[in-house]
Design a protein around this motif. Structure first.
Motif, mmCIF file in Angstrom:
data_model
loop_
_atom_site.group_PDB
_atom_site.id
_atom_site.type_symbol
_atom_site.label_atom_id
_atom_site.label_comp_id
_atom_site.label_asym_id
_atom_site.label_seq_id
_atom_site.Cartn_x
_atom_site.Cartn_y
_atom_site.Cartn_z
ATOM 1 N N ASP A 110 0.824 -1.205 0.000
ATOM 2 C CA ASP A 110 0.000 0.000 0.000
ATOM 3 C C ASP A 110 0.862 1.261 0.000
ATOM 4 O O ASP A 110 0.570 2.235 -0.697
ATOM 5 N N LYS A 111 1.964 1.223 0.705
ATOM 6 C CA LYS A 111 2.879 2.377 0.746
ATOM 7 C C LYS A 111 3.587 2.562 -0.601
ATOM 8 O O LYS A 111 3.875 3.686 -1.016
ATOM 9 N N LEU A 112 3.866 1.464 -1.287
ATOM 10 C CA LEU A 112 4.492 1.522 -2.608
ATOM 11 C C LEU A 112 3.585 2.254 -3.600
ATOM 12 O O LEU A 112 4.036 3.139 -4.328
ATOM 13 N N LEU A 113 2.299 1.912 -3.602
ATOM 14 C CA LEU A 113 1.371 2.566 -4.524
ATOM 15 C C LEU A 113 1.248 4.057 -4.223
ATOM 16 O O LEU A 113 1.192 4.880 -5.133
ATOM 17 N N GLY A 133 2.782 7.520 -6.472
ATOM 18 C CA GLY A 133 1.744 8.399 -6.981
ATOM 19 C C GLY A 133 0.619 7.694 -7.718
ATOM 20 O O GLY A 133 -0.233 8.351 -8.307
ATOM 21 N N LEU A 134 0.594 6.369 -7.681
ATOM 22 C CA LEU A 134 -0.467 5.635 -8.354
ATOM 23 C C LEU A 134 -1.740 5.578 -7.522
ATOM 24 O O LEU A 134 -2.800 5.247 -8.038
ATOM 25 N N ALA A 135 -1.632 5.897 -6.251
ATOM 26 C CA ALA A 135 -2.797 6.028 -5.376
ATOM 27 C C ALA A 135 -2.664 7.362 -4.657
ATOM 28 O O ALA A 135 -1.562 7.744 -4.242
ATOM 29 N N ASP A 136 -3.769 8.075 -4.539
ATOM 30 C CA ASP A 136 -3.745 9.392 -3.906
ATOM 31 C C ASP A 136 -3.568 9.321 -2.398
ATOM 32 O O ASP A 136 -3.092 10.267 -1.782
ATOM 33 N N ARG A 149 -7.956 -0.483 -3.474
ATOM 34 C CA ARG A 149 -7.669 -1.044 -4.795
ATOM 35 C C ARG A 149 -7.023 -2.419 -4.676
ATOM 36 O O ARG A 149 -7.285 -3.319 -5.477
ATOM 37 N N ILE A 150 -6.172 -2.589 -3.663
ATOM 38 C CA ILE A 150 -5.555 -3.900 -3.420
ATOM 39 C C ILE A 150 -6.643 -4.905 -3.039
ATOM 40 O O ILE A 150 -6.703 -6.005 -3.594
ATOM 41 N N ALA A 151 -7.525 -4.519 -2.115
ATOM 42 C CA ALA A 151 -8.600 -5.406 -1.658
ATOM 43 C C ALA A 151 -9.539 -5.782 -2.799
ATOM 44 O O ALA A 151 -10.126 -6.872 -2.796
ATOM 45 N N ALA A 152 -9.669 -4.900 -3.786
ATOM 46 C CA ALA A 152 -10.540 -5.158 -4.932
ATOM 47 C C ALA A 152 -9.887 -6.090 -5.959
ATOM 48 O O ALA A 152 -10.505 -6.411 -6.974
ATOM 49 N N GLY A 153 -8.656 -6.490 -5.713
ATOM 50 C CA GLY A 153 -7.979 -7.418 -6.617
ATOM 51 C C GLY A 153 -7.397 -6.763 -7.852
ATOM 52 O O GLY A 153 -7.154 -7.426 -8.858
ATOM 53 N N GLU A 154 -7.132 -5.450 -7.787
ATOM 54 C CA GLU A 154 -6.640 -4.709 -8.941
ATOM 55 C C GLU A 154 -5.115 -4.690 -9.063
ATOM 56 O O GLU A 154 -4.591 -4.125 -10.014
ATOM 57 N N ALA A 200 -3.055 -0.467 -12.633
ATOM 58 C CA ALA A 200 -3.585 0.658 -13.422
ATOM 59 C C ALA A 200 -2.774 0.913 -14.694
ATOM 60 O O ALA A 200 -2.470 2.064 -15.027
ATOM 61 N N GLY A 201 -2.393 -0.154 -15.387
ATOM 62 C CA GLY A 201 -1.649 -0.004 -16.627
ATOM 63 C C GLY A 201 -0.190 0.372 -16.448
ATOM 64 O O GLY A 201 0.496 0.716 -17.405
ATOM 65 N N GLN A 202 0.305 0.304 -15.236
ATOM 66 C CA GLN A 202 1.697 0.645 -14.931
ATOM 67 C C GLN A 202 2.414 -0.584 -14.380
ATOM 68 O O GLN A 202 1.789 -1.443 -13.760
#
Length: 77
Positions: A16-19, A23-26, A34-39, A63-65
């Motif tokens: 979670d800290k990596l995302l 900057g891929l998560a605000d 987003r992790i819990a949603a399996g993304e 997210a395409g990255q």
């Protein structure tokens, strides 16, 4: 797909800290949702553990990255 390389400061960074750090998560909350949603995939597999430890050599896809985790480089001293 764009690849981002994150150089570790220690032995690992939690997913979670990596995302958030890249900057891929605000926010941490958004990253965890987003992790819990399996993304998020780690080394090709869906990762549902929000605080999974990401270590050098691992590849995170979200997210395409692509996020490549790299070992910390010495400062030459």
């Amino acid at each position: 797909m764009q690849e981002i390389i994150l150089e570790l400061r220690g032995d690992y960074i939690e997913l979670d800290k990596l995302l958030k750090a890249t900057g891929l998560a605000d926010s941490g909350g958004q990253a965890r949702a987003r992790i819990a949603a399996g993304e998020v995939r780690v080394d090709g597999q869906v990762e549902l553990r929000k605080t999974a430890k990401m270590r050098a050599g691992q590849l995170v896809e979200f997210a395409g990255q692509q996020l490549r985790v790299a070992a910390a480089q010495g400062d030459g001293r």
